[in-house]
Design a protein around this motif. Structure first.
Motif, short mmCIF file in Angstrom:
data_model
loop_
_atom_site.label_atom_id
_atom_site.label_comp_id
_atom_site.label_asym_id
_atom_site.label_seq_id
_atom_site.Cartn_x
_atom_site.Cartn_y
_atom_site.Cartn_z
N ASN A 42 0.87 -1.17 0.00
CA ASN A 42 0.00 0.00 0.00
C ASN A 42 0.90 1.22 0.00
N GLY A 43 0.87 1.99 -1.10
CA GLY A 43 1.75 3.15 -1.20
C GLY A 43 1.29 4.09 -2.29
N ALA A 44 2.13 5.08 -2.61
CA ALA A 44 1.93 6.04 -3.70
C ALA A 44 0.99 7.18 -3.36
N GLU A 45 0.27 7.10 -2.24
CA GLU A 45 -0.59 8.19 -1.79
C GLU A 45 -0.81 8.01 -0.30
N PRO A 46 -1.37 9.03 0.38
CA PRO A 46 -1.59 8.90 1.83
C PRO A 46 -2.38 7.64 2.18
N ILE A 47 -1.94 6.96 3.24
CA ILE A 47 -2.52 5.68 3.64
C ILE A 47 -3.46 5.90 4.83
N SER A 48 -4.61 5.29 4.76
CA SER A 48 -5.60 5.42 5.83
C SER A 48 -5.60 4.18 6.71
N PRO A 49 -5.40 4.33 8.02
CA PRO A 49 -5.50 3.17 8.91
C PRO A 49 -6.88 2.53 8.86
N ALA A 50 -7.92 3.37 8.72
CA ALA A 50 -9.27 2.84 8.67
C ALA A 50 -9.48 1.97 7.44
N THR A 51 -8.91 2.40 6.31
CA THR A 51 -9.04 1.60 5.09
C THR A 51 -8.34 0.26 5.23
N MET A 52 -7.12 0.27 5.77
CA MET A 52 -6.39 -0.99 5.95
C MET A 52 -7.15 -1.93 6.87
N LYS A 53 -7.70 -1.38 7.94
CA LYS A 53 -8.44 -2.21 8.89
C LYS A 53 -9.70 -2.78 8.24
N ALA A 54 -10.43 -1.92 7.51
CA ALA A 54 -11.68 -2.37 6.88
C ALA A 54 -11.41 -3.44 5.82
#
Length: 967
Positions: free
Chosen positions: A412-424
């Motif tokens: 997961n890279g190339a733009e801002p990473i969301s913890p909520a997205t990774m968790k979901a």
């Protein structure tokens, strides 16, 4: 197939009405504050009129397919410009449920016996694979949504040779630049290597989203072609008719050809493989990676063959890549993540690469996941928004039977990473075999080829929750007690509820450690390295680092800070791991492109109705898409709603014409709403805060009150920076003053006192006084593990700073026999002091002398004063545990005495290697239990070393940097 309701497309009028309902609903969701349902009709422009970008159009297609119970061709996303175009596509489509045909097969290839460790160029890399296993499939290219065609190394090479010869016929030679503007297809790969085989320089640029945009698209990219001095452009058939127009913008451009034209060549010409062009060299430019911007001066990152191969090898080592892996990608091959990370990385490691068009993914995100399922993919990569789409845009019915258990790395890279997205994403697909530790946040940039930091071991994503106010006020990351909310969904006990945690904390995502052979550092506004957990500007260096920007010396000069390269990102480190906190400049990342707000602000200021110099363009997180949305905040004196809507439309059209994408939000506000600095500069971060807190339309206060608030808000950040800078300088000066006051009397007393014990007492007093007077918090853990019975033992210590010896003096209460490098004997002050303390000197560079010195140390090992050795041999500026020399462990095995591992934490942050600027910080000393040798042979020496090293790695929390020179 029958539907419960009448089919909406059985009647054209009903179909149009139903479709417009979908469009209105979506447009209202995208821009709820500026939406006018009366403005939506069949000929409305999806981009300019309705503000639907590529992601929104993909959502429109999915809703249309669901409503009309059909599957639209993948190319529909690229072809539709109005609802009428989509309506025509509906009538031409076959009615059937939207499902993915399981036509793809599992990829099972024999393991490659060896790897091309000796090759120095991409051309040599391809030839090596042809010689080793030419018939082995290399690429599996999706021709459409279902059909896959494989390309072997031999086929790729032969097709590339044909194109190389044709390029030579057209006058292309070594060093010339050739642009490729093609979608993901077989021809793209042939052309790229054809350019390389002719020793020209490929220049990948992204193709137009729709055929009707080709003219605007080419004009927008003419600056890239001008900067690259492109002699030839390989593109799609539709661009041929614009060759005359484009040549007016790009004087160096001589040819515009299609893939079909460039492959037209007689067989006789192919046999005369480039005899006269010579061999490519490692330092030759392999290709130019232009940073995705808009209309500003383009920056073409120069990447050599040596850069690329160093990056590919380092990434492969970090993730343990082998030919048994299968890489599945939809990433565009004109982008560094798709080109280098996916294609070149797979090419090097003999990994089969399954690749589909980005349109395949955007129209049906499930195709990516099912490709992983069918081909048993082990590695994949995508920006954060892709994982968000997979969470929200795939129906449960479309996932029946999906198995993602083969995936071991999901970058997961190339733009801002969301913890909520990774968790979901993890929670939704864990039931389909997805391992939580497969989700892997990473960081990279084109200036470092592609990759820079990767997690060095398999783990669930690391998310640290740090105190919001402390971070905002001082830039220091103080971890909140409730930080242990894991991305995999499990929760460690926290001292407060999650809502409270979110209110008072900021999540920072661990992006791993630098790739092998690479380094990062965080510096303050003065260019000095800061301690761990302190925010600053991120810089890097390493063998993957670019030499600069193509034909742009001023931009290249701005890139470098001495031997380091600036990233333009802000961040901090914890235990050597990178955490990003923001950007130095207000660059907006939208759809994988970098957008510079100043350009759009300047253009909007010229529109009638807007207030010149009172326009702010910024990014705001969009929770629905998991990506950043483009917001334009414009002051206006207009009060008539019709005129205001006209201004919004003009801004939308301007954004599309200038950037090629629509804005997500156009917010019109009254005069004096946009915050500025005292010098009149737009304060975009303050605009973003007002927008996100819904305070743009707050009642206007008196001018004097606004002026006062503006002064205070502008003064506070400046004061915070000044206070931090003053505190840093104050502590550094104070510490050197204390050292200057303590060092002379301590040195004189040590030099004059007759007994070694007395010398040690004075030295210990000096070290403890320095620690106490500088306010350094010294924590000692495990003091009970130090033997008190007088039996001999060895002490080994990690070496992080010049302060390590002083800390040992203060912490252990023991008299040590330090082992120091022989170079210190050349300094009379250091030699006198160390000799009086009983230090032994060892040669480092003369192998024979070093071996003799090491053997002599064995005679001192029986003393009750422990022999104390830094097995790394020297200290390093970057966090990590390096190679251990075997001398100490060999002595322990030979004498059959135990080793006492002592781990120091914090000394590196206080005073780093090659720095004389101390920082305030805390020090931890961790004393581990004794480790006894098990045996008396060579294997026992290695086992003792490995056991001690494992203990110190766990205690330090730093990465394992075996065989790396990171000074």
């Amino acid at each position: 197939m029958e539907s419960q309701n009448p089919l909406p497309y059985s009647d054209p009028k009903q179909a149009a009405h139903s479709l417009l309902g979908i469009v209105k609903e979506l447009a209202n969701e995208i821009t709820p504050d500026n939406f006018d349902s009366n403005s939506v009709h069949l000929d409305s422009k999806l981009d300019q009129d309705l503000g639907l970008d590529s992601l929104a159009r993909a959502e429109l297609l999915q809703r249309t397919e669901q409503q009309f119970t059909l599957t639209l061709p993948t190319q529909t996303l690229a072809e539709i410009e109005t609802p009428r175009d989509l309506l025509n596509a509906i009538f031409n489509a076959e009615q059937h449920p939207t499902s993915l045909k399981a036509s793809a097969e599992r990829i099972e290839l024999p393991s490659a016996s060896n790897y091309p460790d000796h090759v120095t160029t991409l051309q040599d890399l391809l030839r090596w694979h042809v010689d080793q296993h030419g018939d082995r499939p290399h690429l599996y290219v999706y021709q459409d949504a279902d059909n896959v065609e494989s390309i072997s190394y031999h086929t790729l090479y032969q097709q590339a040779k044909i194109i190389a010869c044709r390029l030579q016929d057209l006058g292309i030679g070594p060093g010339d630049t050739v642009a490729i503007m093609l979608p993901t297809c077989n021809a793209y790969f042939y052309c790229f290597f054809g350019i390389l085989l002719s020793r020209a320089i490929p220049v990948p640029i992204y193709p137009p989203a729709r055929p009707s945009q080709i003219e605007d698209h080419l004009i927008r990219h003419s600056k890239i072609l001008q900067n690259a001095e492109t002699k030839l452009l390989i593109t799609v058939e539709q661009a041929k008719g614009l060759s005359t127009l484009l040549k007016l913008h790009v004087p160096a451009l001589q040819h515009i050809v299609t893939t079909e034209e460039i492959k037209t060549l007689s067989a006789e010409s192919v046999t005369s493989e480039q005899q006269h062009i010579g061999q490519a060299q490692p330092d030759d430019i392999a290709f130019l990676q232009y940073t995705s911007g808009s209309t500003g001066i383009p920056k073409g990152v120069k990447l050599t063959h040596a850069n690329l191969l160093a990056n590919i090898r380092a990434m492969g080592k970090a993730v343990g890549a082998t030919s048994d892996d299968v890489f599945v990608s939809w990433l565009p091959v004109y982008h560094d993540m798709g080109l280098i990370g996916a294609w070149f990385g797979s090419l090097y490691h003999a990994i089969p690469l399954v690749i589909m068009s980005p349109l395949n993914f955007l129209t049906q995100p499930k195709r990516w996941l099912w490709a992983l399922h069918h081909h048993r993919g082990t590695i994949t990569a995508a920006p954060n928004f892709a994982y968000e789409l997979c969470v929200n845009k795939i129906a449960d019915a479309d996932l029946e039977g999906l198995d993602l258990s083969s995936v071991r790395h999901c970058w997961n890279g190339a733009e801002p990473i969301s913890p909520a997205t990774m968790k979901a994403f993890t929670q939704r697909y864990q039931d389909h075999g997805f391992a939580p530790e497969a989700m892997t946040p990473v960081y990279g940039l084109a200036e470092s080829s592609v990759g820079l930091t990767f997690p060095l071991k398999t783990r669930t994503p690391r998310v640290e929750w740090v105190d919001r106010q402390t971070m905002m006020n001082s830039g220091r990351a103080v971890v909140n007690s409730g930080k242990a909310v894991n991305v995999d969904g499990s929760e460690t006990k926290v001292d407060q509820n999650i809502n409270s945690l979110l209110d008072h904390s900021i999540p920072l995502i661990g992006l791993g450690h630098p790739l092998p052979g690479h380094q990062i550092r965080i510096v303050d506004s003065q260019g000095r390295e800061v301690p761990e957990r302190q925010e600053g500007e991120l810089e890097f260096k390493g063998p993957s680092s670019t030499l600069g920007y193509y034909r742009t010396p001023d931009k290249t000069a701005e890139l470098y800070h001495d031997e380091w390269l600036r990233t333009g990102d802000r961040g901090l480190t914890m235990e050597g791991e990178l955490f990003l906190t923001g950007r130095v400049k207000d660059i907006i990342i939208k759809a994988g492109r970098n957008i510079y707000p100043q350009e759009l602000e300047s253009a909007v200021s010229q529109l009638d109705g807007s207030r010149k110099g009172c326009i702010a363009v910024f990014a705001s997180a969009n929770p629905k898409t998991g990506t950043e949305q483009l917001v334009v905040l414009a002051e206006t004196k207009l009060e008539d709603e019709q005129k205001k809507q006209q201004l919004r439309d003009e801004i939308q059209n301007l954004s599309f014409n200038l950037l090629g994408i629509p804005t997500d939000v156009v917010e019109l506000c009254p005069p004096h709403t946009v915050p500025k600095t005292s010098s009149g500069k737009i304060r975009r971060s303050a605009c973003k805060t007002l927008f996100e807190e819904n305070k743009l339309n707050a009642p206007q206060r008196a001018v004097w009150w606004q002026a006062t608030r503006l002064f205070m808000s502008s003064a506070k950040p400046a004061f915070v920076r000044f206070r931090r800078l003053a505190a840093d300088w104050g502590f550094a000066c104070y510490m050197w003053l204390i050292m200057a006051l303590l060092a002379p009397p301590v040195w004189v007393l040590v030099a004059l006192l007759p007994t070694q014990s007395a010398c040690w007492s004075v030295a210990r007093w000096g070290a403890r006084s320095l620690i106490k007077l500088t306010g350094t918090n010294l924590t000692i853990d495990g003091i009970e593990h130090i033997p008190t019975d007088g039996s001999p033992y060895l002490v080994i210590v990690n070496h992080a700073s010049y302060l390590d010896g002083l800390v040992l003096l203060a912490a252990t209460g023991k008299e040590h026999q330090f082992v120091a490098k022989s170079e210190l004997k050349g300094n009379v002050f250091a030699r006198t002091f160390l000799e009086k303390l009983g230090t032994h000197f060892v040669e480092r560079f003369d192998t024979q002398k070093s071996l003799t010195d090491s053997r002599q140390l064995t005679a001192f090992a029986d003393s009750p004063r422990p022999l104390t050795i830094f097995p790394e041999g020297t200290l390093y500026r970057m966090a990590g545990l390096h190679d251990f020399h075997l001398g100490a462990f060999q002595i322990a095995v030979e004498k059959q005495i135990p080793i006492l591992p002592i781990t120091l934490k914090g000394t590196r942050s206080i005073l780093r290697d090659k720095s004389l600027f101390p920082r305030k910080g805390d020090i931890d000393v961790i004393i581990s239990p004794l480790i006894k040798p098990n045996g008396s042979d060579w294997q026992a020496t290695l086992a003792l070393r490995n056991t001690a090293r494992k203990v110190m790695l766990e205690n330090s929390g730093e990465p394992d940097l075996t065989r790396e020179n990171t000074r």
